[in-house]
Design an enzyme around this catalytic site. Structure first.
Site, PDB file in Angstrom:
ATOM      1  CG  ASP A  52      -1.941  -1.009   1.372  1.00 13.59           C
ATOM      2  OD1 ASP A  52      -2.227  -1.831   0.221  1.00 13.59           O
ATOM      3  OD2 ASP A  52      -2.265  -1.430   2.267  1.00 13.59           O
ATOM      4  CE1 TYR A 110       3.436  -6.814   2.954  1.00 13.94           C
ATOM      5  CE2 TYR A 110       2.746  -9.240   3.073  1.00 13.94           C
ATOM      6  CZ  TYR A 110       2.990  -8.050   2.293  1.00 13.94           C
ATOM      7  OH  TYR A 110       2.351  -7.815   0.920  1.00 13.94           O
TER       8      TYR A 110
END
Length: 286
Positions: A52, A110
């Site tokens: 993002d 992540y």
């Protein structure tokens, strides 16, 4: 026609995410422009994950087809001279024709970083979320464990998700406490601060923590919502067991806020036969 893969790192602060957008201010757009400047070809590259806006990557894998005869060993330096300073190609590989950086990925990791020290770190503020009050690290780690396995993660994805299924598999989770930083040592030397924290935040700790989540695939905002909910667990607003109840509810409204993007990085991607971690070149074909 060759298929080339790149290992790319980037600071996502100034970009609108990885995936190409009309305004052109994305990591994909910058990489494709650099490839055009080098080879004269307009390519459409594929990334292992769509980070993002404001999110970083230590290890993003991309691939693209090219008819260019430029030797593989020249691509890394040549692309870096044509890229902005906050995007770096770590290595270039010739890969098999059927290699697809997203579909062939076995697992992705992540990392979300939270700084719980009283004073923010000036030099790391772009890569971590500063939470100025202590958190209960043990409760947060316990809460993470409820996410392991194959589940419907509807509670931990944005309502804007377009995926037909929200079932994903989380393979590993971990909370890592960083060794004491300079800012933390300064804080610990101040007995008044420490005693005040012990009195007002019993059972909570200061320091820098990293949340690692490894899975076979992820949903839109999934890790940031997990991080935002875990922060509430660390604050004592929720219990560790609440993570399981939230997961079972399959309702985004039951989870916590979406944590700010700068704390998140795409940390690692694993493939069968491609040792990204050691930066070796198993597919090099000269």
């Amino acid at each position: 026609m060759r298929n080339i893969a790149l290992i790319v790192s980037y600071d996502g602060t100034e970009y609108s995410g990885f995936q190409s957008q009309p305004k052109g201010n994305t990591i994909q757009d910058k990489l494709e422009e650099a490839i055009f400047l080098l080879s004269g070809e307009r390519v459409k590259l594929t990334g292992s994950g769509r980070t993002d806006a404001g999110v970083h990557a230590r290890c993003q894998i991309v691939n693209f087809p090219t008819s260019s005869s430029i030797p593989i060993e020249r691509w890394t330096i040549a692309l870096n001279t044509r890229l902005p300073n906050d995007i770096v190609v770590q290595r270039a590989f010739n890969v098999p024709e059927d290699f697809h950086s997203r579909r062939r990925a076995l697992r992705k990791t992540y990392r979300y970083t939270i700084n719980c020290n009283r004073i923010p770190d000036l030099f790391r503020r772009r890569y971590e979320f500063h939470h100025p009050t202590p958190l209960d690290f043990n409760a947060m780690n316990s809460g993470l464990q409820h996410l392991l396995g194959k589940h419907d993660f509807s509670s931990f994805t944005s309502p804007l998700s377009t995926k037909p299924s929200h079932i994903r598999t989380i393979l590993e989770v971990k909370l890592e406490v960083e060794k004491e930083s300079t800012s933390q040592l300064t804080y610990l030397a101040n007995d008044d601060n420490r005693e005040w924290d012990e009195r007002h935040y019993p059972g909570k700790q200061r320091g820098i923590i990293h949340l690692y989540v490894t899975g076979t695939g992820f949903l839109y905002n999934m890790v940031r919502i997990i991080a935002g909910t875990l922060i509430q667990v660390g604050e004592g607003k929720r219990t560790a067991e609440d993570m399981g109840f939230i997961l079972a509810a399959r309702n985004r409204a039951k989870a916590g806020p979406t944590a700010v993007p700068q704390g998140l990085s795409l940390w690692d991607v694993v493939y069968d036969g491609l040792d990204v971690g050691s930066m070796r070149e198993p597919f090099l074909d000269n």
